[in-house]
Enzyme design. Sequence first.
Site, mmCIF file in Angstrom:
data_model
loop_
_atom_site.group_PDB
_atom_site.id
_atom_site.type_symbol
_atom_site.label_atom_id
_atom_site.label_comp_id
_atom_site.label_asym_id
_atom_site.label_seq_id
_atom_site.Cartn_x
_atom_site.Cartn_y
_atom_site.Cartn_z
ATOM 1 N N TYR A 59 0.828 -1.204 0.000
ATOM 2 C CA TYR A 59 0.000 0.000 0.000
ATOM 3 C C TYR A 59 0.867 1.262 0.000
ATOM 4 C CZ TYR A 59 -3.517 -3.382 1.628
ATOM 5 O OH TYR A 59 -4.346 -4.477 1.778
ATOM 6 N N HIS A 144 0.220 -12.170 1.425
ATOM 7 C CA HIS A 144 -0.531 -11.242 0.582
ATOM 8 C C HIS A 144 -0.635 -11.739 -0.861
ATOM 9 C CE1 HIS A 144 -1.316 -6.638 -0.127
ATOM 10 N NE2 HIS A 144 -2.391 -7.381 -0.268
#
Length: 332
Positions: A59, A144
């Site tokens: 992010y 992830h």
Amino acid sequence: MEHTVDNNQGQLRGRMGKLGFGGTGVGNLYRAISDEQAAATIRAAWDAGIRYFDTAPHYGLGLSERRIGEILKDKPREEFVLSTKVGRVLVPSPATQDSKDPDGFDVPATLRREWDPSEAGVRRSIEDSLERLGLDYIDIAYLHDPDVYSMEDAVKTALPALEKVRAEGLVRAIGVGTNTAGAAMECVEAADLDLLMLAGRFTMLEQPGSDGRPGAGLLDRCRELETGVVSVGVYNSGILAKPELPDDAHYNYSQASDEILSRARKLADICKEHGVELPTAAIQFPFRHPAVVNVTVGASKPEQITGSAERMAAEVPQELWQDLQDRGLLPA
């Protein structure tokens, strides 16, 4: 592989609460926001009673971790739960430093992501995240998006590495974050996971196994294994986020088809009949399944996360869910 929730895990889930804060927006997803706006948004989440914060190196190439850590480092550590992710490590990228990040975050591409599912990569990712966060420890480490890279590497290498660092106490809990129900099912069967972060696949418009989609029985299996589900992407990238649906509404990051738009409007109309706004129903819907322990939503403005907290606390009558089932808009 059965997973038993011990007392510490139960306490962790209890501290997470029903609503979590997702860190994509404060990582400059799609558009840049100032440090001041990001800080105000994270503080608004705290002031609204939110105590679970999720972020990732992905992010904003570490920006989300730095911004969230900057606020949380002054909070009592035992009062909040922090998760981040492994699998992608960040490495310097001088060749692209004058460009923007190509993966949707409005940040300079001074770093690049590299897939590293090895034990060394998992440990490095955690250490790097701790440095960016400025915190002493991470509560939860999720693998992830393994489906984006290599499910074989995930199952054979990354998940065993996560089990090892949990056994050592480096993290309190482990899980997988994915937007693919089939990949999620493979992971929960392959490893002793505490949590599954499932993005966009258990919403009012989509459930694992519905309409022939993969992952049928995923949530039931998580319940059997005592793997808690954190539901994210509950608005399906926007189409369920507003009481009135615009013609250009997005579903799963693309223009919604006429069929999906029509179905969403039927959902909105029936919600309105029961005095409930569509996004209020959407944010509470995942708790219809007992495997779900938390719903996490992103925000880039204080009023967004405050509004989500208000929607989570609003009363939704049982009759609404029954009506939606009776009309064939939700599964029984």
